[in-house]
Design a protein around this motif. Sequence first.
Motif, PDB file in Angstrom:
ATOM      1  N   PHE A 225       0.825  -1.204   0.000  1.00 42.80           N
ATOM      2  CA  PHE A 225       0.000   0.000   0.000  1.00 42.80           C
ATOM      3  C   PHE A 225       0.863   1.261   0.000  1.00 42.80           C
ATOM      4  N   THR A 226       2.036   1.195   0.609  1.00 45.37           N
ATOM      5  CA  THR A 226       2.960   2.333   0.599  1.00 45.37           C
ATOM      6  C   THR A 226       3.378   2.680  -0.825  1.00 45.37           C
ATOM      7  N   CYS A 227       3.632   1.665  -1.635  1.00 46.32           N
ATOM      8  CA  CYS A 227       4.003   1.899  -3.035  1.00 46.32           C
ATOM      9  C   CYS A 227       2.849   2.541  -3.809  1.00 46.32           C
ATOM     10  N   VAL A 228       1.622   2.114  -3.504  1.00 42.88           N
ATOM     11  CA  VAL A 228       0.453   2.726  -4.136  1.00 42.88           C
ATOM     12  C   VAL A 228       0.331   4.192  -3.710  1.00 42.88           C
ATOM     13  N   CYS A 229       0.548   4.452  -2.418  1.00 46.07           N
ATOM     14  CA  CYS A 229       0.480   5.834  -1.912  1.00 46.07           C
ATOM     15  C   CYS A 229       1.551   6.712  -2.545  1.00 46.07           C
ATOM     16  N   CYS A 303      -5.134  -7.220  -5.232  1.00 49.43           N
ATOM     17  CA  CYS A 303      -4.289  -6.023  -5.074  1.00 49.43           C
ATOM     18  C   CYS A 303      -3.039  -6.125  -5.928  1.00 49.43           C
ATOM     19  N   SER A 304      -2.395  -7.279  -5.897  1.00 49.11           N
ATOM     20  CA  SER A 304      -1.169  -7.460  -6.668  1.00 49.11           C
ATOM     21  C   SER A 304      -1.437  -7.348  -8.163  1.00 49.11           C
ATOM     22  N   GLY A 305      -2.474  -8.034  -8.635  1.00 49.73           N
ATOM     23  CA  GLY A 305      -2.783  -7.992 -10.059  1.00 49.73           C
ATOM     24  C   GLY A 305      -3.128  -6.604 -10.553  1.00 49.73           C
ATOM     25  N   SER A 306      -3.884  -5.858  -9.767  1.00 47.91           N
ATOM     26  CA  SER A 306      -4.289  -4.514 -10.192  1.00 47.91           C
ATOM     27  C   SER A 306      -3.096  -3.558 -10.232  1.00 47.91           C
ATOM     28  N   VAL A 307      -2.165  -3.702  -9.284  1.00 51.40           N
ATOM     29  CA  VAL A 307      -0.986  -2.833  -9.271  1.00 51.40           C
ATOM     30  C   VAL A 307      -0.091  -3.127 -10.470  1.00 51.40           C
ATOM     31  N   ILE A 314       0.053   3.874 -16.502  1.00 52.83           N
ATOM     32  CA  ILE A 314       0.689   5.057 -15.905  1.00 52.83           C
ATOM     33  C   ILE A 314       1.836   5.531 -16.801  1.00 52.83           C
ATOM     34  N   PHE A 315       2.635   4.584 -17.297  1.00 52.79           N
ATOM     35  CA  PHE A 315       3.745   4.950 -18.184  1.00 52.79           C
ATOM     36  C   PHE A 315       3.225   5.633 -19.450  1.00 52.79           C
ATOM     37  N   ASN A 411       7.490   6.448 -10.722  1.00 51.62           N
ATOM     38  CA  ASN A 411       6.323   5.738 -10.207  1.00 51.62           C
ATOM     39  C   ASN A 411       6.186   4.331 -10.787  1.00 51.62           C
ATOM     40  N   CYS A 412       6.595   4.136 -12.000  1.00 50.24           N
ATOM     41  CA  CYS A 412       6.467   2.819 -12.635  1.00 50.24           C
ATOM     42  C   CYS A 412       7.323   1.783 -11.916  1.00 50.24           C
ATOM     43  N   PHE A 413       8.516   2.165 -11.508  1.00 45.16           N
ATOM     44  CA  PHE A 413       9.387   1.238 -10.775  1.00 45.16           C
ATOM     45  C   PHE A 413       8.832   0.947  -9.383  1.00 45.16           C
ATOM     46  N   VAL A 414       8.298   1.972  -8.740  1.00 49.21           N
ATOM     47  CA  VAL A 414       7.738   1.789  -7.394  1.00 49.21           C
ATOM     48  C   VAL A 414       6.528   0.856  -7.432  1.00 49.21           C
ATOM     49  N   LEU A 415       5.707   0.973  -8.464  1.00 53.72           N
ATOM     50  CA  LEU A 415       4.518   0.132  -8.568  1.00 53.72           C
ATOM     51  C   LEU A 415       4.883  -1.346  -8.741  1.00 53.72           C
ATOM     52  N   VAL A 416       5.944  -1.637  -9.447  1.00 52.87           N
ATOM     53  CA  VAL A 416       6.386  -3.032  -9.589  1.00 52.87           C
ATOM     54  C   VAL A 416       6.726  -3.606  -8.212  1.00 52.87           C
TER      55      VAL A 416
END
Length: 488
Positions: A225-229, A303-307, A314-315, A411-416
């Motif tokens: 959730f921190t990565c999503v935030c 949650c994992s699949g959606s992220v 996003i990219f 953000n793309c790297f953080v989301l992974v």
Amino acid sequence: MIISESYFAVSLLTFVNMINYMDRYVIAAVLPQVKSFYDLNDKQGGLLQTVFILSYMLMAPIFGYLGDRYSRKYLMAGGIFFWSLMTVISSLVPSHHAGTFFFFRALIGVGEASYSAISPTLISDFFTGTMRTKMLGIFYLAIPVGSGFGYVAGAELASIFDNWKYSLRLTPFLGLLSTFLMIFFLQEPPRGHSDGVQKVEKSNIESDLKYFATVPSYIWSSIGFTCVCFTSGSLAWWAPTYVILATKALRDTQQSLTSVTDESINLIFGCIITFAGIAGVIFGTLSAQHLRLKTDKADPLICSGSVFASVPFIFASLFFAPSSPVLTWICITFGITLLCINWTLVADMLLYLIVPHRRSFAQSIQIMFSHLFGDATSPYIVGIISDAIKNEKNPTNMNQAMSLQYALYINCFVLVLGGVAFLYTSFFIAKDQERTKALMKGNRSRSNSTTQTDVTNEVLSSPQLPSARLKMFQPQLDREEDTAHLVA
């Protein structure tokens, strides 16, 4: 508990959550005007959100600890009144006192912390099971609606009064109304009411933290959730400004392009946030209810699949902004929708992974962690990267847009990383949930029969339940689950 009281409580808490996020994002809607008024660069513009989030996250554990021990409605009412007052005062700060404006924005975070750390635990004490998930879904719908209204109201009020400061003067009125309703009409349920816990255990900070450390699915879901935030915070703060700059840069190269105002871009972005949030929360809630029938790992897997799925959108939204605004709006709609799927599910996981008398503190620790490494730092980090890339000697719209674009790619790297964390959560969640059920079962047994005291103490003191101990409680747990299904 009277049914009407529980639904009124959810309605009021949802309304306050909406104005909470309105208040948080009206500044993002008028950020270019604020930067110009106080003569701020990108780094300082990002810091404006960071100081708010820092105070918010630092105060959350304090209110969470108090929320597990004292009247929750009075703590929330006091916080709402305080943040409303600070918002009004911040709108009065003159241009030569930028530091004072930062100070009052930080104080707003103190008030908001009191509400955010406590409110979900009230809902958990009114409802359980599937109904709890539905009510949390309604509660979290207020985030995109409030955020969208914040962008729209902020831009429109600034345009109507020709002064960005009027964007800060709507939510305080709504906050005062909410304070009145909360004090005089909100009925506070006993802690653990919906879970059948009649006797609340006493604990301290040390024992609470040790307990949280033994729940790996709570830890890993908080990391995800921190990565999503991190991503949602930086996009919410910088995306409107980035699209405005990219649109101006495109208009510079294509003179025939129709002029698009800053207000219209904020309106579009606000509508996208609102639609995407509503769609994401509804889809997340419904998909969880369906997939839970097939696997006990449903929530973290969704949650994992959606992220993971949000990353290409996003990219693409960042990549196409300088050349095709339409593609940017389409991609960012899909990307934000996928991120919003997590809100209800992360909150629901915390509530069924943590025992009732420790939920407010657990919620506040999650808030502190997710904001410290998430949206408290991401706007500032993006601002620093943008300033480092930007060519100050050539301050064209294209130059400013490209520097923000490259900074937002982080953000793309953080989301992974976030997707991996949620996936790892799925390995622990079933075991942790069964343990929490056993702990609550032991609590109920102690309140109803003194003959079970020794057994219950053994369960409560055990960091990991061996299967033999768990079997002692399994018949009762099975009967309770069957009863819950019949009621549902």
